[in-house]
Design an enzyme around this catalytic site. Structure first.
Site, PDB file in Angstrom:
ATOM      1  N   ASP A   1      -5.790  -6.133   5.443  1.00 50.25           N
ATOM      2  CA  ASP A   1      -6.832  -5.602   4.921  1.00 50.25           C
ATOM      3  C   ASP A   1      -8.063  -6.758   4.517  1.00 50.25           C
ATOM      4  O   ASP A   1      -9.096  -6.760   4.747  1.00 50.25           O
ATOM      5  CB  ASP A   1      -6.676  -4.798   3.792  1.00 50.25           C
ATOM      6  CG  ASP A   1      -7.486  -3.880   3.050  1.00 50.25           C
ATOM      7  OD1 ASP A   1      -8.646  -3.619   3.728  1.00 50.25           O
ATOM      8  OD2 ASP A   1      -7.448  -3.190   2.168  1.00 50.25           O
TER       9      ASP A   1
ATOM     10  N   TYR B   1       0.867  -1.373   0.188  1.00 54.17           N
ATOM     11  CA  TYR B   1       0.189   0.000  -0.115  1.00 54.17           C
ATOM     12  C   TYR B   1       0.895   1.264   0.008  1.00 54.17           C
ATOM     13  O   TYR B   1       0.451   2.347   0.176  1.00 54.17           O
ATOM     14  CB  TYR B   1      -0.945  -0.036   1.166  1.00 54.17           C
ATOM     15  CG  TYR B   1      -1.991  -1.007   1.006  1.00 54.17           C
ATOM     16  CD1 TYR B   1      -2.125  -2.078   0.052  1.00 54.17           C
ATOM     17  CD2 TYR B   1      -3.300  -1.038   1.848  1.00 54.17           C
ATOM     18  CE1 TYR B   1      -3.009  -2.818  -0.064  1.00 54.17           C
ATOM     19  CE2 TYR B   1      -4.361  -1.659   1.475  1.00 54.17           C
ATOM     20  CZ  TYR B   1      -4.255  -2.970   0.854  1.00 54.17           C
ATOM     21  OH  TYR B   1      -5.188  -3.462   0.634  1.00 54.17           O
TER      22      TYR B   1
ATOM     23  N   ASP C   1      -2.395 -17.792   3.207  1.00 54.98           N
ATOM     24  CA  ASP C   1      -3.452 -18.821   2.544  1.00 54.98           C
ATOM     25  C   ASP C   1      -4.234 -19.701   3.327  1.00 54.98           C
ATOM     26  O   ASP C   1      -5.297 -19.743   3.435  1.00 54.98           O
ATOM     27  CB  ASP C   1      -3.016 -19.252   1.322  1.00 54.98           C
ATOM     28  CG  ASP C   1      -1.837 -19.648   0.997  1.00 54.98           C
ATOM     29  OD1 ASP C   1      -1.138 -19.601   2.080  1.00 54.98           O
ATOM     30  OD2 ASP C   1      -1.319 -20.331   0.080  1.00 54.98           O
TER      31      ASP C   1
END
Ligand code: ATP
Length: 335
Positions: A228, A124, A204
């Site tokens: 996020d 980000y 994951d």
């Protein structure tokens, strides 16, 4: 003494949600004075930028803000004002407590986890460019300083809030350098907190385990992107985006906001769930001003409203839902 707080209503459902937050604060009798400032789409129209410098300066001075969501255009347009604000004020820790709520149907009985997300760098960082036509590069910036301080924050939080374990979420098998550095820093900090268990999970696998055994998790320590994604997933386990509060914390300033975005699909319809945002108000009262009784009263009222079943449409697939303002009013009355 009255506390000064900057209020940013924001875009989409933001203004409706913020009205409910203000009413709740008045009902709680909290000694707060507001100063409203515009950011997001309305600021683009008026000032040509979604995050006017003046807004950042005011929050720096006041140190505390309560914020509605700011819309970020997808794929084009201005960069995220939410991300820019966190970077400008160095709000390095995003904290999102996510737990099973009374009266809210969910698949799991005892979710009680907290996501502690690094909020200033990673993918980000917003550093992207087109190398040649058809090829773009997006840089993931990871610094030792940021990794150490977010790890330190997660462990201190765990100690202060009576938590047992911190789990670092990573993908260091693929991103050996960046996520490798993140893990090395987390391990180093973990050594100084022997009373807190420490473990690691690949992102994951973390998602799979979250939807199968969310009760297993306690404090999740993540980078910016994983945090996020994982926090929306976790919100889905306990009733959705409308019920989860959040805080962006730095050494000097704090900005409180719900986890959800501006929800343009339901904006202006008085349908949005204000309870996550109202939960952020409770967090602000306690964390920034030490107003524990007021915070507890707000929190209790949120739970009573949920238990009563008089809730907005997102929590009520059957029956007649209540509006944003009705739910806000119910919280006020219970306080
Ligand atoms: P943004 O670009 O600002 O993130 P978005 O629509 O992509 O907006 P969210 O605002 O997080 O993302 O919304 C995702 C979905 O969740 C939408 O369908 C929205 O209606 C729903 N939603 C989000 N917040 C709430 C809320 N407070 N109450 C009810 N539904 C909500």
């Amino acid at each position: 003494m009255r506390h000064q707080v900057v209020l940013i209503p924001g875009d989409g459902i933001g203004p409706e949600i913020c009205r409910a937050m203000r009413r709740v604060l008045d009902a709680a009798g909290a000694p707060i004075e507001w100063e409203e400032r515009i950011a997001g789409a309305a600021a683009v129209e008026r000032y040509g930028t979604p995050l006017p410098e003046e807004v950042i300066d005011r929050i720096r001075e006041r140190r505390v803000a309560l914020k509605g969501p700011l819309t970020t255009p997808v794929g084009t347009g201005h960069t995220s004002a939410n991300v820019a604000l966190r970077q400008a004020l160095d709000l390095y820790a995003c904290v999102r407590p996510t737990r099973t709520l009374p009266g809210v149907p969910s698949r799991f009985g005892a979710v009680d986890l907290v996501i502690v997300r690094e909020n200033t760098e990673g993918l980000y960082s917003g550093i992207e460019h087109e190398v040649v036509p058809g090829v773009v590069e997006s840089l993931k910036i990871v610094s030792e300083r940021a990794c150490v301080r977010i790890s330190e924050f997660a462990f201190q939080y765990a100690v202060a809030c009576g938590r047992r374990r911190v789990t670092a979420v990573h993908k260091a098998n693929i991103m050996k350098k960046s996520d490798g550095l993140f893990l090395r820093c987390a391990r180093r900090v973990a050594e100084r907190y022997p009373q807190i268990e420490y473990d690691e999970v690949i992102v994951d696998a973390c998602c799979m385990r979250l939807v199968m055994q969310p009760e297993r998790f306690d404090v999740l320590l993540t980078d910016n992107l994983y945090g996020d994604i994982v926090s929306d997933l976790a919100a889905g386990l306990v009733g959705g985006l409308g019920v989860v509060p959040g805080a962006n914390l730095g050494s000097d300033c704090a900005v409180f906001e719900a986890v959800h975005g501006s929800a343009p699909d339901i904006a202006g319809q008085n349908r949005a769930n204000p309870l996550g945002a109202i939960g952020s108000v409770a967090a602000m009262l306690e964390y920034s001003f030490g107003l524990r009784e007021e915070a507890a009263a707000v929190q209790r009222a949120i739970e009573q409203v949920l238990e009563s079943g008089h809730v907005t449409a997102d929590l009520k697939p059957k029956g007649t839902p209540r509006s944003t303002s009705e739910v806000g009013q119910a919280v006020c009355e219970l306080i």
